[in-house]
Design a protein around this motif. Structure first.
Motif, PDB file in Angstrom:
ATOM      1  N   SER A  55       0.808  -1.208   0.000  1.00  0.00           N
ATOM      2  CA  SER A  55       0.000   0.000   0.000  1.00  0.00           C
ATOM      3  C   SER A  55       0.843   1.260   0.000  1.00  0.00           C
ATOM      4  O   SER A  55       0.510   2.244  -0.670  1.00  0.00           O
ATOM      5  CB  SER A  55      -0.923  -0.014   1.224  1.00  0.00           C
ATOM      6  OG  SER A  55      -1.917   0.968   1.125  1.00  0.00           O
ATOM      7  N   GLY A  56       1.941   1.249   0.750  1.00  0.00           N
ATOM      8  CA  GLY A  56       2.745   2.455   0.878  1.00  0.00           C
ATOM      9  C   GLY A  56       3.867   2.583  -0.122  1.00  0.00           C
ATOM     10  O   GLY A  56       4.374   3.694  -0.335  1.00  0.00           O
ATOM     11  N   PHE A  65       3.409   7.620   6.524  1.00  0.00           N
ATOM     12  CA  PHE A  65       2.291   7.454   7.454  1.00  0.00           C
ATOM     13  C   PHE A  65       1.416   6.255   7.116  1.00  0.00           C
ATOM     14  O   PHE A  65       0.783   5.690   8.006  1.00  0.00           O
ATOM     15  CB  PHE A  65       1.467   8.740   7.615  1.00  0.00           C
ATOM     16  CG  PHE A  65       0.889   9.343   6.366  1.00  0.00           C
ATOM     17  CD1 PHE A  65      -0.111   8.715   5.646  1.00  0.00           C
ATOM     18  CD2 PHE A  65       1.311  10.594   5.936  1.00  0.00           C
ATOM     19  CE1 PHE A  65      -0.668   9.305   4.522  1.00  0.00           C
ATOM     20  CE2 PHE A  65       0.758  11.189   4.808  1.00  0.00           C
ATOM     21  CZ  PHE A  65      -0.239  10.540   4.094  1.00  0.00           C
ATOM     22  N   LYS A  66       1.391   5.814   5.859  1.00  0.00           N
ATOM     23  CA  LYS A  66       0.625   4.609   5.566  1.00  0.00           C
ATOM     24  C   LYS A  66       1.340   3.368   6.100  1.00  0.00           C
ATOM     25  O   LYS A  66       0.698   2.434   6.603  1.00  0.00           O
ATOM     26  CB  LYS A  66       0.374   4.490   4.056  1.00  0.00           C
ATOM     27  CG  LYS A  66      -0.539   3.332   3.666  1.00  0.00           C
ATOM     28  CD  LYS A  66      -1.821   3.281   4.464  1.00  0.00           C
ATOM     29  CE  LYS A  66      -2.739   4.440   4.228  1.00  0.00           C
ATOM     30  NZ  LYS A  66      -3.388   4.481   2.938  1.00  0.00           N
ATOM     31  N   ASN A  67       2.678   3.340   6.018  1.00  0.00           N
ATOM     32  CA  ASN A  67       3.426   2.264   6.667  1.00  0.00           C
ATOM     33  C   ASN A  67       3.182   2.254   8.169  1.00  0.00           C
ATOM     34  O   ASN A  67       2.980   1.199   8.779  1.00  0.00           O
ATOM     35  CB  ASN A  67       4.925   2.427   6.383  1.00  0.00           C
ATOM     36  CG  ASN A  67       5.362   1.658   5.156  1.00  0.00           C
ATOM     37  OD1 ASN A  67       4.552   1.354   4.285  1.00  0.00           O
ATOM     38  ND2 ASN A  67       6.631   1.332   5.072  1.00  0.00           N
ATOM     39  N   LEU A 112     -10.019  -0.574   5.573  1.00  0.00           N
ATOM     40  CA  LEU A 112     -10.200   0.878   5.635  1.00  0.00           C
ATOM     41  C   LEU A 112      -8.924   1.592   5.194  1.00  0.00           C
ATOM     42  O   LEU A 112      -8.967   2.550   4.418  1.00  0.00           O
ATOM     43  CB  LEU A 112     -10.593   1.274   7.058  1.00  0.00           C
ATOM     44  CG  LEU A 112     -10.825   2.751   7.360  1.00  0.00           C
ATOM     45  CD1 LEU A 112     -11.922   2.905   8.408  1.00  0.00           C
ATOM     46  CD2 LEU A 112      -9.557   3.434   7.873  1.00  0.00           C
ATOM     47  N   LEU A 113      -7.778   1.124   5.686  1.00  0.00           N
ATOM     48  CA  LEU A 113      -6.508   1.743   5.297  1.00  0.00           C
ATOM     49  C   LEU A 113      -6.229   1.543   3.816  1.00  0.00           C
ATOM     50  O   LEU A 113      -5.650   2.420   3.156  1.00  0.00           O
ATOM     51  CB  LEU A 113      -5.374   1.159   6.139  1.00  0.00           C
ATOM     52  CG  LEU A 113      -5.420   1.472   7.638  1.00  0.00           C
ATOM     53  CD1 LEU A 113      -4.297   0.727   8.361  1.00  0.00           C
ATOM     54  CD2 LEU A 113      -5.298   2.964   7.886  1.00  0.00           C
ATOM     55  N   ALA A 114      -6.635   0.395   3.265  1.00  0.00           N
ATOM     56  CA  ALA A 114      -6.438   0.154   1.837  1.00  0.00           C
ATOM     57  C   ALA A 114      -7.250   1.132   1.005  1.00  0.00           C
ATOM     58  O   ALA A 114      -6.767   1.664  -0.010  1.00  0.00           O
ATOM     59  CB  ALA A 114      -6.817  -1.288   1.503  1.00  0.00           C
TER      60      ALA A 114
END
Length: 667
Positions: free
Chosen positions: A242-243, A344-346, A296-298
């Motif tokens: 994602s990150g 911040f995504k990590n 949700l994060l994805a």
């Protein structure tokens, strides 16, 4: 000197691949050496950027016969190498502790090595064959990592969708680069960049590159695989997918459109801005409706990739109209957000992994009260939540502030269409920031605050030290680069110059603590003054509360809506928090089907609500195609049951048809 940097990166990759022989024996050794490889690659790319090295290439007798394998490092690839390897180092550090919680490490480690190495090699590849080979290796190794938890529900379906979209994206990139190669007569990027393409061919290359890279990045409507595949992978792999992997897709798009094509059509920016704007809003709205923390994060990755492509679309619009300085400002905002999002995504995905390891669940409705059970994880997750909401003085605010500054330059554009479109995208950007803040108030409040909603949340304990070290290092970088962004913008300056046409903001002569201003006609940002101001206000409020408060302590029950029931059910849930937003946006974005069953007041049974949300892109774009393929596959499936004589007849008929077609073409 740069020749040694490139050879050092390639040599470290070769040695790193040797870890596969040890991958099934010692997970700590693999993660330590992976972190070492990522750290060395990070330092080499940082050295290249600091000293503004010129592009350096190398050719090896590999790949296609007669062409060789071309590799090159320049300012653009060096910047993305820095992004990839910084996040990979943090994920490997986290894996030292997370590995003890994951039972099937032997399914992860070999493909983890290939995944990290292939992402680096995509950024160094300088010919069509090498780029697509390592791109596909990156896709297949990440698919294997998604399938590492194959026994879990829906993992197989997520893996199949991801593999299908990865193959389609690679085909699109193959055709895109093939068009460039056909006009240049060479497979190397250097030769492709010198080719002069007709307008229609260039537009086709752009469209194919947007489909191929956009599907990997998660742009709407090519996003359907992302919220299914990313949560299915182990948490540190989800963080990288994602990150980081989405940023490799951004690099692929930039490399093709701004380096190999050289010229851009004016209508391309319109299409890019519309797709990016829809991705921002759709991503954050879908995220608001989720109860699964990793899903949700994805979805928030889709939102942030939309923000990145808004900057790219703006830069393209400014560049096509000759506004080079404005284009450089937009590229600066976009590339800075690439780096910020990877941080911040990590941090958030690794925090979600710590929560899942401690509680055995990632469903927010089964969590709650974790701030007292996992206080260190709670603080780090709060920092990541503030950064992704673009709250000052963290790094997410700086890149979105720069992007808004470039949007304010849109009245200078001569196109009336862009004068109306760009402010609308600015409104979308502001709306997405507000919705992201609402979403992470829900995430943090439901997950960490209130009472525990399950026995597993009640029995949660703090995560291990290695995981906390990775979380806090990422949180520190989010704060550091939010307060002092100038050194980072100086690092990405050469890459901005390459993309915008030779102009960028050189900040080397300015102290790192001075206010940041990339345009003298716009406002400046002073992160140090802001954090001192916030600290001063906090101390004043604390002094007033302590000075004016009564010295007598008083204990009272917490407010519970008038119900004196000491139960976790008498508090907000994730679904109830999102209900007002669902009421407003649900019919248009999700085609919400809602049914409330309220029984007679004389029956001692609770009322129930039945809710179903629809992913319109999935249900109306992908499912009909999949069902059509299934139907035709069932009809064609009869071919595998033919007799030998029928097979020979089929081969003979096929050969005759091909020869006739060739004869007609040669006439």
């Amino acid at each position: 000197m740069q020749d040694y940097l490139l050879k050092g990166l390639l040599l470290s990759f070769v040695f790193y691949l040797g870890l596969i022989l040890l991958a099934r024996k010692n997970y700590r050794g693999v993660y330590l050496l992976s972190g070492f490889y990522a750290g060395i690659s990070f330092l080499l790319s940082l050295f290249f950027l600091l000293f503004h090295g010129s592009s350096q290439a190398a050719v090896f007798p590999l790949g296609l016969p007669g062409t060789g394998a071309h590799f090159r490092i320049d300012s653009l690839s060096a910047f993305f190498l820095l992004v990839v390897n910084l996040a990979s180092f943090m994920a490997s550090l986290y894996g030292l502790g997370y590995g003890s919680h994951f039972a099937e490490q032997q399914r992860i480690l070999p493909f983890y090595i290939l995944f990290l190495g292939s992402m680096n090699m995509v950024l160094l590849a300088a010919d069509m064959f090498s780029f697509l080979f390592f791109w596909e290796l990156m896709s297949l190794s990440s698919w294997a990592l998604v399938m590492s938890s194959h026994k879990e529900k829906e993992t197989a379906g997520a893996g199949f969708i991801y593999l299908l979209m990865a193959v389609l994206g690679t085909f699109a990139l193959l055709f895109s680069m093939s068009l460039l190669a056909s006009h240049s007569g060479t497979f190397s990027f250097e030769g492709m960049s010198k080719a002069a393409l007709p307008s229609k061919s260039a537009s086709l290359v752009f469209a194919l590159a947007l489909f191929g890279a956009g599907s990997k990045a998660g742009l709407v409507p090519l996003h359907a695989w992302l919220p299914r595949a990313h949560p299915a992978a182990p948490s540190h792999v989800s963080a990288l997918m994602s990150g980081v992997m989405t940023k490799v897709a951004v690099y692929g798009f930039l490399r093709i459109v701004f380096d190999l094509l050289r010229t851009q059509e004016k209508w391309w920016s319109y299409l890019l801005l519309v797709i990016a704007g829809v991705s921002m809003i759709a991503g954050v709205l879908y995220a608001l409706m989720q109860h699964d923390l990793k899903r949700l994060l994805a979805y928030h990755t889709i939102e942030n990739i939309g923000i990145v492509f808004v900057g790219i679309g703006l830069a393209m619009a400014f560049k096509t109209y000759g506004m080079v300085a404005a284009s450089a400002l937009s590229f600066s905002a976009s590339l800075f957000h690439v780096l910020n999002h990877s941080l911040f995504k990590n941090l958030l995905f690794l925090g979600a992994g710590s929560i899942q390891s401690s509680t055995g669940s990632r469903d927010m409705e089964k969590l709650g009260g974790l701030v007292s059970k996992m206080p260190y994880t709670a603080f780090a997750f709060l920092m990541g939540s503030m950064a992704i909401c673009a709250l000052p003085p963290l790094n997410g605010f700086v890149s979105e502030w720069l992007l808004m500054q470039s949007i304010l330059l849109s009245p200078q554009l001569p196109s009336w269409g862009l004068k109306f479109l760009v402010p609308s995208i600015g409104a979308f950007l502001a709306l997405s920031a507000a919705l992201a803040a609402s979403c992470f108030i829900k995430v943090y409040g439901i997950t960490f605050l209130g009472r525990p909603r399950s026995m597993s949340a009640m029995a949660a304990t703090e995560t291990d030290r290695w995981s906390l070290l990775a979380l806090y290092f990422l949180a520190f970088l989010c704060l550091l680069w939010g307060v002092f962004p100038a050194p980072v913008l100086h690092l990405l300056g050469p890459a901005v110059g390459l993309l915008s046409g030779g102009e960028y903001f050189n900040l080397s002569g300015k102290p790192f603590y001075e206010p940041l201003s990339l345009n003298i006609d716009r406002n400046a940002y002073n992160g140090l003054f802001l954090i001192l101001l916030l600290g001063g206000f906090s101390l004043c409020i604390l002094f007033m509360v302590l000075g004016k408060a009564s010295p007598y302590a008083r204990k009272t029950p917490a407010w519970d809506c008038g119900y004196p029931e000491n139960s976790p059910f008498c508090q907000y849930t994730a679904g109830s928090y999102a209900q007002p937003i669902r009421k407003v946006f649900g019919p248009a974005f999700f085609a919400v089907k809602e049914k409330v069953v309220c029984l007679s007041p004389w029956l001692p049974k609770p009322a129930r609500i039945f809710l179903r949300l629809h992913d319109l892109a999935w249900e109306y774009g992908y499912l009909p195609v999949a069902r059509t393929i299934d139907r035709w596959s069932a009809k064609i499936n009869i071919l595998q049951f033919l007799t030998v004589r029928r097979y020979l007849v089929l081969v003979f008929v096929t050969l005759v048809v091909l020869l006739l077609s060739l004869a007609l073409m040669l006439q």
